[in-house]
Design a protein around this motif. Structure first.
Motif, PDB file in Angstrom:
ATOM      1  N   UNK A  13      -6.405   8.794  -0.857  1.00 40.97           N
ATOM      2  CA  UNK A  13      -5.015   8.441  -0.596  1.00 40.97           C
ATOM      3  C   UNK A  13      -4.936   7.060   0.024  1.00 40.97           C
ATOM      4  N   UNK A  14      -3.844   6.383  -0.263  1.00 35.69           N
ATOM      5  CA  UNK A  14      -3.566   5.091   0.373  1.00 35.69           C
ATOM      6  C   UNK A  14      -2.583   5.337   1.509  1.00 35.69           C
ATOM      7  N   UNK A  15      -2.911   4.808   2.665  1.00 39.75           N
ATOM      8  CA  UNK A  15      -2.024   4.866   3.819  1.00 39.75           C
ATOM      9  C   UNK A  15      -1.137   3.633   3.778  1.00 39.75           C
ATOM     10  N   UNK A  16       0.173   3.849   3.810  1.00 35.83           N
ATOM     11  CA  UNK A  16       1.132   2.748   3.865  1.00 35.83           C
ATOM     12  C   UNK A  16       1.839   2.770   5.209  1.00 35.83           C
ATOM     13  N   UNK A  17       1.929   1.600   5.818  1.00 35.31           N
ATOM     14  CA  UNK A  17       2.650   1.451   7.078  1.00 35.31           C
ATOM     15  C   UNK A  17       3.839   0.543   6.812  1.00 35.31           C
ATOM     16  N   UNK A  18       5.033   1.074   7.017  1.00 29.11           N
ATOM     17  CA  UNK A  18       6.269   0.332   6.738  1.00 29.11           C
ATOM     18  C   UNK A  18       6.261  -0.250   5.329  1.00 29.11           C
ATOM     19  N   UNK A  19       5.772   0.544   4.364  1.00 29.19           N
ATOM     20  CA  UNK A  19       5.765   0.138   2.964  1.00 29.19           C
ATOM     21  C   UNK A  19       4.634  -0.790   2.561  1.00 29.19           C
ATOM     22  N   UNK A  20       3.757  -1.136   3.503  1.00 30.51           N
ATOM     23  CA  UNK A  20       2.651  -2.052   3.220  1.00 30.51           C
ATOM     24  C   UNK A  20       1.349  -1.248   3.126  1.00 30.51           C
TER      25      UNK A  20
END
Length: 173
Positions: free
Chosen positions: A53-60
Motif C-alpha cells: 500500500x502507498x501511504x498518502x499524507x494530505x494527498x501526497x
C-alpha cells in the motif's frame, strides 16, 4: 490514507527505500538496484500472501506499507508488516513525526479491520531504539532477540507482535 500500490508508484517506492535513513534501519541495508526492485514488484504484485500500500499524507504519496506472509482466512489469521516513509519529503515539510504516527495507526487499522488479522508481526533492529519505543506506544510486544548475518554484517533482530485485542484504538472525537 492507504491505497493499493500500482506500477505508477514503482519509481517513488524505489527512491524512498534507498534513502539512507530507511536503509540504515532495514535488515537488508544495501542500496536496492532497479533490477532487484523490478523483480520484487513482479513477484509481489500477484502474490496473494502480500499486499503493498502507498501511504498518502494530505494527498501526497509519502510512504509504503508492506504486508506479507498473510495467512488464509480463518481463526488465528496472522500476517507480518513493515513500512518506510519518504524521509526527505516529509522532513522538508516538517511532517515526519505526525506522518509516522499516522501511518502506524492506519496500518494497524488496515491489518485488523480490513485484512481481518488476529495478530500482526514484524521485526526491528535491536539498536533502533526510537522505533522500538514507538512500537511499544502502539502496544507491540517484543520477542527474544536473534543474531543474523545480513549484507555482510551481524545484526540483532527483535521480533514484534500485536494481537487484535491489545491494539490501541483511536479515541472518538
Amino acid at each position: 490514507m492507504l491505497r493499493p500500490a500500482t506500477d505508477d508508484d514503482l519509481d517513488a517506492m524505489h527512491a524512498w527505500r534507498n534513502q539512507p535513513p530507511n536503509r540504515e534501519v532495514s535488515i537488508n541495508s544495501h542500496e536496492i538496484t532497479p533490477g532487484e526492485h523490478a523483480a520484487w514488484w513482479s513477484r509481489t504484485r500477484t502474490d496473494p500472501s502480500r499486499q503493498v500500500l502507498i501511504y498518502e499524507r494530505d494527498g501526497v504519496p509519502s510512504g509504503v506499507v508492506n504486508f506479507f506472509d498473510l495467512s488464509a482466512a480463518g481463526p488465528g489469521r496472522t500476517g507480518s508488516w513493515g513500512f518506510f516513509l519518504d524521509t526527505a519529503g516529509l522532513g522538508e515539510r516538517g511532517e515526519t513525526l505526525p506522518a509516522w504516527l499516522e501511518v502506524m495507526r492506519e496500518a494497524a487499522d488496515h491489518a485488523f479491520d480490513t485484512l481481518g488479522l488476529d495478530e500482526l508481526t514484524g521485526e526491528v533492529l535491536a539498536d533502533n531504539v526510537v522505533v522500538r519505543q514507538m512500537n511499544r506506544r502502539f502496544r507491540f510486544v517484543e520477542g527474544e532477540p536473534e543474531s543474523r548475518e545480513a549484507d555482510g554484517r551481524t545484526i540483532t533482530v527483535i521480533p514484534i507482535s500485536l494481537k487484535r485485542e491489545n491494539r490501541r484504538r483511536r479515541q472518538p472525537q
